[in-house]
Design an enzyme around this catalytic site. Structure first.
Site, PDB file in Angstrom:
ATOM      1  N   PRO A 171       0.822  -1.209   0.000  1.00 50.38           N
ATOM      2  CA  PRO A 171       0.000   0.000   0.000  1.00 50.38           C
ATOM      3  C   PRO A 171       0.859   1.263   0.000  1.00 50.38           C
ATOM      4  O   PRO A 171       1.891   1.325   0.670  1.00 50.38           O
ATOM      5  CB  PRO A 171      -0.790  -0.124   1.307  1.00 50.38           C
ATOM      6  N   GLU A 172       0.442   2.253  -0.773  1.00 49.50           N
ATOM      7  CA  GLU A 172       1.185   3.512  -0.827  1.00 49.50           C
ATOM      8  C   GLU A 172       0.593   4.499   0.180  1.00 49.50           C
ATOM      9  O   GLU A 172      -0.404   4.215   0.848  1.00 49.50           O
ATOM     10  CB  GLU A 172       1.188   4.041  -2.258  1.00 49.50           C
ATOM     11  N   LYS A 181       4.201   5.608   4.871  1.00 45.27           N
ATOM     12  CA  LYS A 181       3.553   4.304   4.939  1.00 45.27           C
ATOM     13  C   LYS A 181       3.386   3.821   6.379  1.00 45.27           C
ATOM     14  O   LYS A 181       3.163   2.631   6.612  1.00 45.27           O
ATOM     15  CB  LYS A 181       4.355   3.293   4.122  1.00 45.27           C
ATOM     16  N   ARG A 206      12.808  -3.515  -7.324  1.00 41.95           N
ATOM     17  CA  ARG A 206      11.399  -3.211  -7.607  1.00 41.95           C
ATOM     18  C   ARG A 206      11.180  -3.032  -9.100  1.00 41.95           C
ATOM     19  O   ARG A 206      12.026  -2.464  -9.800  1.00 41.95           O
ATOM     20  CB  ARG A 206      10.952  -1.940  -6.864  1.00 41.95           C
TER      21      ARG A 206
END
Length: 265
Positions: A2-3, A52, A254
């Site tokens: 989740p951002e 976050k 990533r």
């Protein structure tokens, strides 16, 4: 993962539903049981977020720190709650609502100095009113690190994840491989302002809307029921603007997506 907008959205929801009243806190899974006992029955003073990280501030100065990581999630329900299902790390029960937390990377009770130490390691968060973009610019403008890596570094800027990283760079025509020190001040200012706007929309709507209305057509989103993206998870597909195949590489572990034609080195 989740951002940042997801955590701010949760913070606002928990502020509305739990703040100002005692909250029963437990750990059906057992892994949070000792910490839960420290705050069980206390009044939740406020809930907020930084990047976050989610903070639940209880009376007496104790703070629950939650980092969802890759697999964490909250399930919200009206009371009375059903018996816990699965590995519920933390259960919160208020007067009208309850919330179950599963699978977080972190769920712990901290004291204010420990919270301050974590926040000191984080970069400014575009969704916080106290965010100082000058701190971000000071890191970027001197760095030989690719801007695509800098935007994901939570010590540089907090809350930006893979989707916002790919999409903000596309929207401003900047290659993710361009060194930070080759990003102009005007480009940075435009990206920061755009992040503030896009992430605020994410908080309000609960989804990341990153494609401009005039471009929001053609090939559907990479997954059902999510808004379209320009580059994220579209490797090999035609760019929505110029038709060039979207490229992909792995940067610092990533996945990264961009248009080689629209995004200049």
């Amino acid at each position: 993962m989740p951002e940042g907008h997801t955590l701010h959205r949760l913070a606002r929801l928990h502020q509305r539903r739990f703040a100002g009243s005692p909250v029963r806190v437990s750990s059906p899974q057992g892994r949070f049981a000792e910490d839960a006992a420290l705050i069980d029955g206390r009044v939740l003073v406020r809930s907020d977020a930084w990047g976050k990280h989610l903070w639940h501030h209880y009376e007496g100065g104790l703070v629950v720190h939650v980092h969802l990581g890759l697999y964490g999630s909250f399930t919200e329900s009206a009371v009375p709650l059903e018996p816990p299902v699965g590995q519920v790390r933390m259960r919160m029960v208020g007067a009208e609502y309850g919330s179950d937390l599963r699978g977080p990377t972190a769920c712990e009770v901290l004291h204010p100095p420990q919270v301050a130490a974590i926040e000191a390691r984080l970069g400014p968060d575009p969704l916080r009113r106290d965010a100082d973009p000058e701190r971000v610019w000071a890191r970027i403008c001197k760095s030989p690190t690719p801007i695509g890596a800098l935007l994901m570094d939570q010590a540089v800027i907090a809350g930006v994840g893979n989707v916002y990283r790919a999409e903000i760079l596309f929207r401003h025509g900047i290659s993710p491989q361009r060194p930070g020190r080759r990003v102009s001040r005007a480009e940075f200012d435009a990206m920061w302002a755009d992040l503030v706007e896009l992430m605020t929309i994410g908080v309000r709507r609960g989804k990341m809307h990153v494609v401009r209305p005039e471009d929001d057509h053609g090939e559907p989103s990479y997954v059902k029921d999510r808004p379209r993206t320009y580059a994220y998870r579209r490797a090999g597909s035609a760019c929505r603007i110029c038709g060039t195949p979207i490229a992909h590489l792995v940067m610092k572990g990533r996945n990264l997506f961009w248009c080689p034609a629209c995004q200049a080195d």
